[in-house]
Design an enzyme around this catalytic site. Structure first.
Site, PDB file in Angstrom:
ATOM      1  N   PHE A 149       4.562  -3.028   8.435  1.00  9.97           N
ATOM      2  CA  PHE A 149       4.820  -3.057  10.096  1.00  9.97           C
ATOM      3  C   PHE A 149       5.302  -1.749  11.030  1.00  9.97           C
ATOM      4  O   PHE A 149       5.141  -1.343  12.155  1.00  9.97           O
ATOM      5  CB  PHE A 149       5.579  -4.119  10.727  1.00  9.97           C
ATOM      6  CG  PHE A 149       7.109  -3.989  10.443  1.00  9.97           C
ATOM      7  CD1 PHE A 149       7.706  -3.228  11.630  1.00  9.97           C
ATOM      8  CD2 PHE A 149       7.792  -4.293   9.576  1.00  9.97           C
ATOM      9  CE1 PHE A 149       9.182  -3.249  11.541  1.00  9.97           C
ATOM     10  CE2 PHE A 149       9.304  -4.235   9.448  1.00  9.97           C
ATOM     11  CZ  PHE A 149       9.800  -3.452  10.440  1.00  9.97           C
ATOM     12  N   ARG A 177       2.341  -7.879  12.265  1.00 12.49           N
ATOM     13  CA  ARG A 177       3.345  -7.703  13.275  1.00 12.49           C
ATOM     14  C   ARG A 177       2.924  -6.335  14.025  1.00 12.49           C
ATOM     15  O   ARG A 177       3.651  -6.241  14.901  1.00 12.49           O
ATOM     16  CB  ARG A 177       4.675  -7.360  12.617  1.00 12.49           C
ATOM     17  CG  ARG A 177       5.259  -8.926  12.299  1.00 12.49           C
ATOM     18  CD  ARG A 177       6.783  -8.758  11.458  1.00 12.49           C
ATOM     19  NE  ARG A 177       6.357  -8.422  10.206  1.00 12.49           N
ATOM     20  CZ  ARG A 177       7.204  -8.243   9.170  1.00 12.49           C
ATOM     21  NH1 ARG A 177       8.747  -8.126   9.917  1.00 12.49           N
ATOM     22  NH2 ARG A 177       7.194  -7.872   7.893  1.00 12.49           N
ATOM     23  N   CYS A 281      11.336   3.514   6.041  1.00 13.87           N
ATOM     24  CA  CYS A 281      11.761   3.311   4.310  1.00 13.87           C
ATOM     25  C   CYS A 281      12.574   4.811   4.274  1.00 13.87           C
ATOM     26  O   CYS A 281      13.267   4.554   2.903  1.00 13.87           O
ATOM     27  CB  CYS A 281      10.516   3.168   3.670  1.00 13.87           C
ATOM     28  SG  CYS A 281       9.606   4.848   3.722  1.00 13.87           S
ATOM     29  N   GLU A 383      18.436  -3.757   0.994  1.00  9.90           N
ATOM     30  CA  GLU A 383      17.916  -3.126   2.004  1.00  9.90           C
ATOM     31  C   GLU A 383      18.161  -3.893   3.307  1.00  9.90           C
ATOM     32  O   GLU A 383      17.701  -5.031   3.408  1.00  9.90           O
ATOM     33  CB  GLU A 383      16.301  -2.822   1.793  1.00  9.90           C
ATOM     34  CG  GLU A 383      15.798  -1.902   3.057  1.00  9.90           C
ATOM     35  CD  GLU A 383      14.370  -1.534   2.631  1.00  9.90           C
ATOM     36  OE1 GLU A 383      13.742  -2.776   2.211  1.00  9.90           O
ATOM     37  OE2 GLU A 383      13.992  -0.780   2.927  1.00  9.90           O
TER      38      GLU A 383
HETATM   39  P1  NAD Z   1       6.406  -6.775   3.862  1.00  2.00           P
HETATM   40  O1  NAD Z   1       6.569  -6.455   2.569  1.00  2.00           O
HETATM   41  O2  NAD Z   1       6.856  -7.860   4.605  1.00  2.00           O
HETATM   42  O3  NAD Z   1       4.970  -6.704   4.567  1.00  2.00           O
HETATM   43  C1  NAD Z   1       4.019  -5.734   4.045  1.00  2.00           C
HETATM   44  C2  NAD Z   1       2.567  -6.169   3.588  1.00  2.00           C
HETATM   45  O4  NAD Z   1       2.635  -7.204   2.787  1.00  2.00           O
HETATM   46  C3  NAD Z   1       2.225  -6.742   5.161  1.00  2.00           C
HETATM   47  O5  NAD Z   1       0.793  -6.458   5.146  1.00  2.00           O
HETATM   48  C4  NAD Z   1       2.354  -8.252   5.025  1.00  2.00           C
HETATM   49  O6  NAD Z   1       1.190  -8.810   5.857  1.00  2.00           O
HETATM   50  C5  NAD Z   1       2.063  -8.409   3.712  1.00  2.00           C
HETATM   51  N1  NAD Z   1       2.743  -9.604   2.990  1.00  2.00           N
HETATM   52  C6  NAD Z   1       3.872 -10.043   3.441  1.00  2.00           C
HETATM   53  N2  NAD Z   1       4.270 -11.118   2.789  1.00  2.00           N
HETATM   54  C7  NAD Z   1       3.452 -11.606   1.784  1.00  2.00           C
HETATM   55  C8  NAD Z   1       3.106 -12.231   0.555  1.00  2.00           C
HETATM   56  N3  NAD Z   1       4.093 -13.203   0.461  1.00  2.00           N
HETATM   57  N4  NAD Z   1       2.225 -12.027  -0.225  1.00  2.00           N
HETATM   58  C9  NAD Z   1       1.201 -10.954   0.095  1.00  2.00           C
HETATM   59  N5  NAD Z   1       1.306 -10.086   0.985  1.00  2.00           N
HETATM   60  C10 NAD Z   1       2.392 -10.123   2.047  1.00  2.00           C
HETATM   61  O7  NAD Z   1       7.008  -5.523   4.461  1.00  2.00           O
HETATM   62  P2  NAD Z   1       7.315  -5.018   6.104  1.00  2.00           P
HETATM   63  O8  NAD Z   1       8.606  -6.065   6.323  1.00  2.00           O
HETATM   64  O9  NAD Z   1       6.034  -5.120   6.659  1.00  2.00           O
HETATM   65  O10 NAD Z   1       7.977  -3.622   5.981  1.00  2.00           O
HETATM   66  C11 NAD Z   1       9.046  -3.232   5.636  1.00  2.00           C
HETATM   67  C12 NAD Z   1       9.385  -2.986   4.044  1.00  2.00           C
HETATM   68  O11 NAD Z   1       8.413  -2.009   3.902  1.00  2.00           O
HETATM   69  C13 NAD Z   1      10.873  -2.243   3.985  1.00  2.00           C
HETATM   70  O12 NAD Z   1      10.935  -2.846   2.703  1.00  2.00           O
HETATM   71  C14 NAD Z   1      10.472  -0.724   3.898  1.00  2.00           C
HETATM   72  O13 NAD Z   1      11.579  -0.183   2.901  1.00  2.00           O
HETATM   73  C15 NAD Z   1       9.065  -0.797   2.991  1.00  2.00           C
HETATM   74  N6  NAD Z   1       8.437   0.403   3.238  1.00  2.00           N
HETATM   75  C16 NAD Z   1       8.335   1.193   2.076  1.00  2.00           C
HETATM   76  C17 NAD Z   1       7.582   2.397   2.232  1.00  2.00           C
HETATM   77  C18 NAD Z   1       7.554   3.408   1.298  1.00  2.00           C
HETATM   78  O14 NAD Z   1       6.794   4.339   1.119  1.00  2.00           O
HETATM   79  N7  NAD Z   1       8.190   3.277   0.039  1.00  2.00           N
HETATM   80  C19 NAD Z   1       7.251   2.939   3.630  1.00  2.00           C
HETATM   81  C20 NAD Z   1       7.346   2.204   4.673  1.00  2.00           C
HETATM   82  C21 NAD Z   1       7.806   0.767   4.503  1.00  2.00           C
END
Ligand code: NAD
Length: 498
Positions: A149, A177, A281, A383
């Site tokens: 998101f 989201r 992130c 985190e």
């Molecule tokens: P999230 O893991 O909740 O969601 C990411 C994606 O996974 C979404 O599209 C979501 O719909 C899907 N998803 C959620 N639950 C799932 C499940 N149980 N099974 C399969 N798919 C599922 O992450 P978020 O809250 O949207 O984003 C924040 C996180 O992303 C933080 O941990 C942040 O550090 C990380 N992030 C990492 C980077 C990087 O490049 N390392 C960049 C941006 C964000």
């Protein structure tokens, strides 16, 4: 209230699964949309459209493909204000920050415009008697991206721009989201001349993700999100034989050396710790001053700055940061602040009671600052992803370095110092993927690659830059003999070039 759609085969398609989730406007705390959650059949429809469209797109010469990307860039510029406004409204970040989100994506589209050059293979003339050897880079076919998101424009563009430039067709599953901007990006790409079916967007949750992971026609998956889900996607995607790269969570440290320029360091910590409400992130969530004197001086300067942070609705461009993305995110982050107090850290600035006047139902949290955080506390290990900065005091430079290296995450890190020797040693020895020297958020420019180490990333290649071209193509090597009429009889030994 708006009912959002999927974008399949070049048109908006209403959800048919009967399952929806609420879309929120964080600054007011109101529900503004219904987001459809795709079923397996809807995901399959997107994959089939992609599969049908991909061969002709792959056969379009790379220069023509690049021209479509160039036109897409013009449209992104034309609609920049509209995109930023929708992004800010749905995510909660301020409009200037939303523009930064779009800009970081634009830079990767610009990089991908170089695809005619980037996809060039190699050629060896006369590798053996009458023999030439050359390599080709070819697209994979249908590939998918699953995105978080917190960067609704940037990360989808990091994924689909290089993939599409290389001749693949793409199925994007953005965060439920923040789904509106990805849909708008798909519309704009179509307007730029992208054939229908090359970029599809399916909104959804775990069901859609699992459908993508199990679909035999998807060749590669790029995921960005939290570490637990990154690991799950990596394991399941690999088990079904796909090429997978997953980028996960982070806990980014900023080491403050005793000789650091304190004005610059405090500005850096305030911006990188609290910008976008800490929902990045690459946000700095841990400051590591070296020596008690440095720590005391840092705290003396940080406290008034955190107390005077300007929090506002996303429409207030003068705000330092806006609300968190959802009520659940707000509760989770507040819970971590409560936990830190229980664990015995010193809460030097407590933003838990902050209320945004006129926006009482919005998901706002005041800036929080912890001192004397210890490495065994959960607020240090996990985190938090909110406007909460932890200060962990280190006795020596070696202790600070060890702290960074012992943490399970290794996304970004920074050192603030005037000492070139220390900076060089730190860059060489720290076990982290992206390093800033007097730069708090060292997100590499588009033509380098982005990726963390340790439990911040799973898979071999990074995002954007040359790695993106490698990830979204596979190579073939041709050994050819001309003139073809040379006859040297059957040979039963392994061929050499002698
Ligand atoms: P999230 O893991 O909740 O969601 C990411 C994606 O996974 C979404 O599209 C979501 O719909 C899907 N998803 C959620 N639950 C799932 C499940 N149980 N099974 C399969 N798919 C599922 O992450 P978020 O809250 O949207 O984003 C924040 C996180 O992303 C933080 O941990 C942040 O550090 C990380 N992030 C990492 C980077 C990087 O490049 N390392 C960049 C941006 C964000």
């Amino acid at each position: 209230m708006q009912e959002l759609t999927h974008f399949i085969g070049g048109r908006h398609v209403a959800g048919t699964s009967g399952r929806f989730t609420e879309g929120w406007q964080p600054m007011t705390g109101e529900q503004i949309s219904q987001v459809p959650l795709a079923s397996k059949a809807e995901v399959r429809a997107a994959v089939e459209n992609a599969k049908a469209a991909q061969p002709a797109w792959a056969a379009t010469n790379p220069q023509r493909r690049a021209r479509v990307l160039m036109k897409f860039l013009q449209l992104l510029e034309r609609d920049n204000d509209k995109l930023a406004e929708v992004l800010a409204r749905e995510h909660g970040k301020t409009i200037p920050d939303a523009k930064g989100d779009i800009q970081r994506g634009v830079e990767v589209v610009e990089f991908a415009c170089g695809v005619p050059h980037l996809m060039k293979g190699e050629f060896t003339d006369g590798a053996g008697p009458n023999i030439d050897v050359y390599s080709l880079r070819q697209p994979l076919g249908v590939v998918a991206g699953i995105t978080p998101f917190n960067f609704p424009a940037m990360i989808p563009m990091w994924k689909f721009a290089p993939a599409i430039a290389c001749g693949n067709a793409f199925v994007l599953k953005p965060s439920e989201r923040a789904p509106s901007v990805p849909l708008m990006l798909a519309e704009l790409f179509l307007e730029a001349g992208l054939p229908p079916g090359i970029l599809n967007v399916v909104n959804g949750d775990k069901e859609a993700v699992d459908a993508l992971l199990d679909d035999p026609d998807i060749q590669a998956i790029g995921f960005v999100g939290s570490t637990a889900i990154a690991e799950y996607v990596y394991a399941r995607g690999c088990a079904t034989g796909k090429r997978v790269q997953c980028f996960g969570g982070a806990k980014n440290h900023l080491v403050v050396m005793p000789d650091a320029d304190m004005d610059q360091t405090v500005d850096a910590l305030i911006g990188a710790g609290y910008g976008s409400a800490g929902e990045r992130c690459m946000a700095v969530s841990v400051a590591v001053p070296v020596g008690e004197k440095t720590a005391d001086e840092l705290m003396r300067r940080l406290i008034p700055r955190v107390e005077s942070l300007k929090i506002g609705p996303s429409t207030d461009s003068s705000a330092d940061y806006g609300p968190l993305v959802t009520a659940q995110a707000l509760e989770r982050v507040r819970g971590y602040v409560d936990l830190g107090v229980k664990e015995g850290a010193t809460l030097a600035v407590d933003g838990r009671d902050f209320r945004m006047q006129g926006y009482e139902k919005g998901f706002y949290l005041g800036g929080c600052l912890f001192d004397h955080v210890m490495p065994d506390m959960r607020i240090y290990k996990e985190e938090i992803f909110g406007p909460v900065l932890s200060v962990v005091r280190a006795k020596t430079y070696e202790d600070a370095l060890r702290l960074c290296n012992d943490h399970e995450y290794g996304n970004g890190v920074a050192i603030f110092t005037r000492d070139g020797d220390a900076a060089r040693d730190f860059a060489a020895r720290v076990q982290v993927g992206m390093i800033g020297v007097n730069v708090p958020i060292p997100v590499p420019i588009a033509y380098y690659t982005f990726g963390g180490w340790k439990r911040s990333a799973f898979g071999d290649l990074n995002q954007h830059g040359p790695d993106a071209i490698r990830f979204y193509t596979r190579t073939k090597t041709v050994t050819a003999r001309w003139p073809s009429g040379v006859k040297d009889g059957a040979s039963f030994v392994i061929p050499t070039m002698e």
